[in-house]
Design a protein around this motif. Structure first.
Motif, PDB file in Angstrom:
ATOM      1  N   THR A   1       0.932  -1.153  -0.038  1.00 49.79           N
ATOM      2  CA  THR A   1      -0.174  -0.019   0.075  1.00 49.79           C
ATOM      3  C   THR A   1       0.774   1.079  -0.106  1.00 49.79           C
ATOM      4  O   THR A   1       1.961   1.258   0.946  1.00 49.79           O
TER       5      THR A   1
ATOM      6  N   THR B   1       1.302   5.306   0.474  1.00 51.72           N
ATOM      7  CA  THR B   1       0.452   6.411   1.111  1.00 51.72           C
ATOM      8  C   THR B   1       1.259   7.786   0.681  1.00 51.72           C
ATOM      9  O   THR B   1       2.372   7.996   1.310  1.00 51.72           O
TER      10      THR B   1
ATOM     11  N   THR C   1      -0.139  15.571   7.012  1.00 56.73           N
ATOM     12  CA  THR C   1      -1.515  14.727   6.602  1.00 56.73           C
ATOM     13  C   THR C   1      -1.231  13.601   5.602  1.00 56.73           C
ATOM     14  O   THR C   1      -0.136  13.757   4.760  1.00 56.73           O
TER      15      THR C   1
ATOM     16  N   GLY D   1      -2.458  11.461   2.550  1.00 57.20           N
ATOM     17  CA  GLY D   1      -3.300  11.427   1.401  1.00 57.20           C
ATOM     18  C   GLY D   1      -3.911  10.288   1.009  1.00 57.20           C
ATOM     19  O   GLY D   1      -3.957   9.314   2.058  1.00 57.20           O
ATOM     20  N   THR D   2      -4.592   9.640   0.038  1.00 62.96           N
ATOM     21  CA  THR D   2      -5.487   8.851  -0.158  1.00 62.96           C
ATOM     22  C   THR D   2      -4.531   7.404  -0.416  1.00 62.96           C
ATOM     23  O   THR D   2      -3.402   7.630  -1.381  1.00 62.96           O
ATOM     24  N   GLN D   3      -4.764   6.486   0.120  1.00 65.39           N
ATOM     25  CA  GLN D   3      -3.755   5.328  -0.098  1.00 65.39           C
ATOM     26  C   GLN D   3      -4.455   4.517  -1.199  1.00 65.39           C
ATOM     27  O   GLN D   3      -5.175   4.513  -1.522  1.00 65.39           O
ATOM     28  N   VAL D   4      -3.161   3.965  -1.701  1.00 60.83           N
ATOM     29  CA  VAL D   4      -3.470   2.924  -3.143  1.00 60.83           C
ATOM     30  C   VAL D   4      -2.992   1.354  -2.495  1.00 60.83           C
ATOM     31  O   VAL D   4      -1.678   1.194  -2.101  1.00 60.83           O
ATOM     32  N   SER D   5      -3.769   0.607  -2.658  1.00 56.56           N
ATOM     33  CA  SER D   5      -3.480  -0.676  -2.197  1.00 56.56           C
ATOM     34  C   SER D   5      -3.216  -1.656  -3.309  1.00 56.56           C
ATOM     35  O   SER D   5      -3.718  -1.363  -4.515  1.00 56.56           O
TER      36      SER D   5
ATOM     37  N   TYR E   1       6.675   9.279   0.901  1.00 58.15           N
ATOM     38  CA  TYR E   1       5.691   8.422   0.656  1.00 58.15           C
ATOM     39  C   TYR E   1       5.801   7.166   1.514  1.00 58.15           C
ATOM     40  O   TYR E   1       6.971   6.869   2.077  1.00 58.15           O
TER      41      TYR E   1
ATOM     42  N   THR F   1       0.513   5.278   9.489  1.00 62.81           N
ATOM     43  CA  THR F   1      -0.294   5.949   8.856  1.00 62.81           C
ATOM     44  C   THR F   1      -1.640   5.921   9.525  1.00 62.81           C
ATOM     45  O   THR F   1      -2.099   4.995  10.023  1.00 62.81           O
TER      46      THR F   1
END
Length: 121
Positions: free
Chosen positions: A12, A14, A30, A32-36, A76, A121
């Motif tokens: 994943t 982030t 902050t 951001g949107t996680q990509v799994s 990241y 995260t």
């Protein structure tokens, strides 16, 4: 055989966004949107030990390989690593420490370096 076929792991990713707080002028972080489910290959590249606050601490470093076109940058977080050859990494967090490199020089894959992180995260 493609370079991607040599990447036995998934993870994943982030993004981490650092900004200046309007209230305190300090730095805020902050996520951001996680990509799994991102295809990757994670390999230990080394480690070091240090004494901090009278405690011995250690941190491992990694070479992380991804298919071309993967969006990743310095800062990241890499987490949730699964797959073969990565015993015990599913609960670890890695922070990317280098910009993307076309490691092979042919656009076959990209590589970043990362260090084990204590923050989640």
């Amino acid at each position: 055989m493609s370079a991607t076929s040599l990447m036995p792991n998934t993870c994943t990713l982030t993004p981490v966004i650092n900004a200046q707080s309007s209230a305190s002028a300090g730095m805020t972080t902050t996520f951001g949107t996680q990509v799994s489910g991102v295809t990757c290959g994670i390999q230990t590249s080394g480690g070091f030990e240090a004494v901090r606050e009278y405690r011995e601490t250690g941190r491992r470093s990694f070479n992380c390989y991804f298919p071309p076109g993967t969006t990743i940058d310095i800062g990241y977080m890499i987490s949730g690593v699964t797959g073969s050859s990565i015993e015990g990494m599913s609960a670890k967090f890695l922070r990317v420490t280098s910009p993307i490199q076309d490691h092979a020089g042919r656009g076959a894959y990209i590589m970043v370096t990362a260090e084990e992180e204590t923050q989640s995260t």
